[in-house]
Scaffold this motif. Structure first.
Motif, PDB file in Angstrom:
ATOM      1  N   ASN A 299       0.828  -1.210   0.000  1.00 17.03           N
ATOM      2  CA  ASN A 299       0.000   0.000   0.000  1.00 17.03           C
ATOM      3  C   ASN A 299       0.859   1.256   0.000  1.00 17.03           C
ATOM      4  OD1 ASN A 299      -2.181  -1.703   0.107  1.00 17.03           O
ATOM      5  ND2 ASN A 299      -2.783  -1.182   2.195  1.00 17.03           N
ATOM      6  N   THR A 300       2.084   1.142   0.499  1.00 23.31           N
ATOM      7  CA  THR A 300       2.949   2.329   0.540  1.00 23.31           C
ATOM      8  C   THR A 300       3.449   2.730  -0.850  1.00 23.31           C
ATOM      9  OG1 THR A 300       4.938   1.006   1.036  1.00 23.31           O
ATOM     10  CG2 THR A 300       3.681   1.840   2.904  1.00 23.31           C
ATOM     11  N   LEU A 301       3.172   1.936  -1.872  1.00 18.85           N
ATOM     12  CA  LEU A 301       3.482   2.367  -3.232  1.00 18.85           C
ATOM     13  C   LEU A 301       2.696   3.626  -3.617  1.00 18.85           C
ATOM     14  CD1 LEU A 301       3.641  -1.072  -5.073  1.00 18.85           C
ATOM     15  CD2 LEU A 301       5.548   0.514  -4.710  1.00 18.85           C
ATOM     16  N   SER A 302       1.615   3.900  -2.885  1.00 25.19           N
ATOM     17  CA  SER A 302       0.874   5.140  -3.141  1.00 25.19           C
ATOM     18  C   SER A 302       1.716   6.375  -2.824  1.00 25.19           C
ATOM     19  CB  SER A 302      -0.417   5.166  -2.324  1.00 25.19           C
ATOM     20  OG  SER A 302      -0.133   5.206  -0.930  1.00 25.19           O
ATOM     21  N   TRP A 303       2.813   6.187  -2.079  1.00 25.47           N
ATOM     22  CA  TRP A 303       3.717   7.300  -1.769  1.00 25.47           C
ATOM     23  C   TRP A 303       4.804   7.472  -2.825  1.00 25.47           C
ATOM     24  CZ3 TRP A 303       5.214   5.005   3.655  1.00 25.47           C
ATOM     25  CH2 TRP A 303       4.082   4.986   4.486  1.00 25.47           C
ATOM     26  N   ALA A 304       4.913   6.556  -3.770  1.00 27.22           N
ATOM     27  CA  ALA A 304       6.087   6.501  -4.632  1.00 27.22           C
ATOM     28  C   ALA A 304       6.330   7.810  -5.373  1.00 27.22           C
ATOM     29  CB  ALA A 304       5.956   5.344  -5.623  1.00 27.22           C
ATOM     30  N   ARG A 305       5.296   8.400  -5.930  1.00 26.38           N
ATOM     31  CA  ARG A 305       5.501   9.612  -6.720  1.00 26.38           C
ATOM     32  C   ARG A 305       6.008  10.767  -5.855  1.00 26.38           C
ATOM     33  NH1 ARG A 305       1.158  12.455 -10.865  1.00 26.38           N
ATOM     34  NH2 ARG A 305       2.495  14.225 -11.467  1.00 26.38           N
ATOM     35  N   SER A 306       5.394  10.958  -4.680  1.00 25.17           N
ATOM     36  CA  SER A 306       5.829  12.075  -3.840  1.00 25.17           C
ATOM     37  C   SER A 306       7.227  11.836  -3.274  1.00 25.17           C
ATOM     38  CB  SER A 306       4.831  12.314  -2.698  1.00 25.17           C
ATOM     39  OG  SER A 306       4.785  11.215  -1.807  1.00 25.17           O
TER      40      SER A 306
ATOM     41  N   VAL B 180       9.059  13.275   0.105  1.00 29.02           N
ATOM     42  CA  VAL B 180       8.118  13.429   1.214  1.00 29.02           C
ATOM     43  C   VAL B 180       7.052  12.337   1.157  1.00 29.02           C
ATOM     44  CG1 VAL B 180       6.612  15.006  -0.083  1.00 29.02           C
ATOM     45  CG2 VAL B 180       6.609  15.079   2.410  1.00 29.02           C
ATOM     46  N   VAL B 181       6.609  11.923   2.342  1.00 32.57           N
ATOM     47  CA  VAL B 181       5.464  11.029   2.503  1.00 32.57           C
ATOM     48  C   VAL B 181       4.394  11.803   3.248  1.00 32.57           C
ATOM     49  CG1 VAL B 181       4.577   8.992   3.719  1.00 32.57           C
ATOM     50  CG2 VAL B 181       6.749   8.863   2.466  1.00 32.57           C
ATOM     51  N   ARG B 182       3.199  11.820   2.719  1.00 32.07           N
ATOM     52  CA  ARG B 182       2.070  12.479   3.381  1.00 32.07           C
ATOM     53  C   ARG B 182       1.008  11.437   3.697  1.00 32.07           C
ATOM     54  NH1 ARG B 182       3.389  15.813  -0.998  1.00 32.07           N
ATOM     55  NH2 ARG B 182       4.347  17.803  -0.355  1.00 32.07           N
TER      56      ARG B 182
ATOM     57  N   ALA C 196      13.212  -2.876   0.201  1.00 28.03           N
ATOM     58  CA  ALA C 196      14.473  -3.083  -0.520  1.00 28.03           C
ATOM     59  C   ALA C 196      14.216  -3.738  -1.873  1.00 28.03           C
ATOM     60  CB  ALA C 196      15.416  -3.930   0.313  1.00 28.03           C
ATOM     61  N   ASP C 197      13.231  -4.602  -1.943  1.00 30.25           N
ATOM     62  CA  ASP C 197      12.933  -5.291  -3.193  1.00 30.25           C
ATOM     63  C   ASP C 197      12.065  -4.464  -4.152  1.00 30.25           C
ATOM     64  OD1 ASP C 197      14.378  -7.475  -2.402  1.00 30.25           O
ATOM     65  OD2 ASP C 197      12.645  -8.576  -1.607  1.00 30.25           O
ATOM     66  N   HIS C 198      11.551  -3.322  -3.672  1.00 33.88           N
ATOM     67  CA  HIS C 198      10.704  -2.475  -4.512  1.00 33.88           C
ATOM     68  C   HIS C 198      11.217  -1.033  -4.550  1.00 33.88           C
ATOM     69  CE1 HIS C 198       8.158  -5.911  -3.455  1.00 33.88           C
ATOM     70  NE2 HIS C 198       7.530  -5.683  -4.571  1.00 33.88           N
ATOM     71  N   LEU C 199      12.500  -0.887  -4.308  1.00 32.99           N
ATOM     72  CA  LEU C 199      13.074   0.463  -4.143  1.00 32.99           C
ATOM     73  C   LEU C 199      13.025   1.268  -5.430  1.00 32.99           C
ATOM     74  CD1 LEU C 199      14.171   1.886  -1.666  1.00 32.99           C
ATOM     75  CD2 LEU C 199      16.480   1.320  -2.433  1.00 32.99           C
ATOM     76  N   GLU C 200      13.050   0.585  -6.558  1.00 31.83           N
ATOM     77  CA  GLU C 200      13.041   1.290  -7.840  1.00 31.83           C
ATOM     78  C   GLU C 200      11.784   2.168  -7.973  1.00 31.83           C
ATOM     79  OE1 GLU C 200      13.370   0.369 -12.653  1.00 31.83           O
ATOM     80  OE2 GLU C 200      13.447  -1.265 -11.183  1.00 31.83           O
ATOM     81  N   ALA C 201      10.665   1.697  -7.445  1.00 36.85           N
ATOM     82  CA  ALA C 201       9.425   2.473  -7.538  1.00 36.85           C
ATOM     83  C   ALA C 201       9.536   3.818  -6.842  1.00 36.85           C
ATOM     84  CB  ALA C 201       8.274   1.673  -6.940  1.00 36.85           C
TER      85      ALA C 201
ATOM     86  N   PHE D 123       8.470  12.883   6.662  1.00 31.71           N
ATOM     87  CA  PHE D 123       7.064  12.525   6.829  1.00 31.71           C
ATOM     88  C   PHE D 123       6.267  13.765   7.192  1.00 31.71           C
ATOM     89  CE2 PHE D 123       3.346  11.381   9.283  1.00 31.71           C
ATOM     90  CZ  PHE D 123       2.756  10.440   8.459  1.00 31.71           C
ATOM     91  N   GLU D 124       5.123  13.943   6.530  1.00 35.14           N
ATOM     92  CA  GLU D 124       4.222  15.044   6.833  1.00 35.14           C
ATOM     93  C   GLU D 124       2.852  14.480   7.205  1.00 35.14           C
ATOM     94  OE1 GLU D 124       3.912  17.903   3.729  1.00 35.14           O
ATOM     95  OE2 GLU D 124       6.031  18.497   3.811  1.00 35.14           O
TER      96      GLU D 124
END
Length: 282
Positions: free
Chosen positions: A138-145, A151-153, A274-279, A215-216
């Protein structure tokens, strides 16, 4: 033959990959072109809202993975169970949620999942319930920011959740599909090895990326507005209720099920990240 619904989703595609070349696999999807090819993997078109397509997909199937995702159309599980009974399916592995075990969880999504579990238990089919906590993915939703702003919001940044790696859920699902007798009538609570907050996950990402990520905290009104922009109001309100329970500590308990079933520790968030760091720009 094993049938997978949700075969192009978070867990289903991982189960398909795990079973490919082991047993014949049939993946039910609206768009067969989205199914990754593999040995003994067959894609068939179908929809939970189209009972005849379910019956066709379930013909000759021994075990099935049931993944539904729309609480606003509760007939989907009923359609599938009815079709499975008509097709002579032996065993159904249902992806549910750990919140169903919490008496304080009365939101729309959890109530819907409780009803789905009850329907399957009372159907006469052999069953296994998979009850995961929130997926680490679910934290992939932070990938763009994270990539663009560092930043993670998120709301409730210090609320701990025993999040689980979807790969662990998929491995347990595959085990239950391959060994119906060994998992029949069992409900598996699936968590990671430790509770972790969004703020702690942000720190992990910063360490792995070797650059600052802050983190915000999202204000409640902002979180509500963003959810209602993305989901129908009933679903957004259910997610807000769930988040409030998380802030009270209701989602922090760790269960040993993954290790007991797979013979190894559950993967932690650092392993998943670590296995999804590219995102995230790694």
């Amino acid at each position: 033959m094993i049938l997978l619904t949700g075969g192009t989703g978070t867990v289903g595609r991982l189960v398909a990959r795990r079973l490919s070349g082991v047993v014949p696999v049939r993946v039910l999807t609206r768009d067969p072109r989205r199914v990754a090819p593999g040995p003994e993997v067959e894609a068939v078109a179908g929809d939970f809202g189209d009972p005849p397509s379910l019956e066709r997909a379930l013909a000759g199937v021994r075990s099935a993975l049931l993944v539904t995702a729309d609480p606003l159309t509760p007939a989907h599980d009923e359609h599938f169970v009815t079709a499975a009974l008509r097709a002579g399916v032996r065993h159904v592995v249902k992806l549910s949620a750990l919140a169903v075990t919490d008496p304080g969880a009365t939101d729309l999504i959890t109530t819907w999942q409780r009803g789905n579990e009850r329907l399957l238990r009372e159907s006469g089919l052999s069953w296994t319930m998979l009850r995961p906590r929130a997926f680490m993915s679910n934290t992939l939703s932070w990938a763009r920011s994270v990539r663009e702003e560092g930043v993670v919001r998120a709301p409730g940044g210090h609320a701990s959740n025993a999040t689980v790696d979807p790969r662990d859920v998929a491995e347990v699902a595959a085990a239950a599909l391959l060994d119906p007798d060994g998992h029949a009538g069992r409900s598996h609570a699936l968590t990671g090895p430790e509770p972790v907050s969004a703020a702690e996950q942000t720190r992990v990402l910063a360490e792995l990326l070797r650059r600052p990520v802050r983190f915000e905290e999202l204000a409640p009104d902002t979180a509500r507005r963003l959810l209602r922009d993305r989901y129908p109001a009933p679903l957004a309100d259910a997610l807000l209720e769930s988040a409030a329970r998380g802030r009270s500590g209701a989602k922090a308990r760790v269960h040993p099920t993954v290790e007991a079933l797979l013979g190894r520790p559950a993967r932690g968030y650092r392993d998943w990240a670590a296995d999804h760091l590219e995102a995230f720009g790694g």
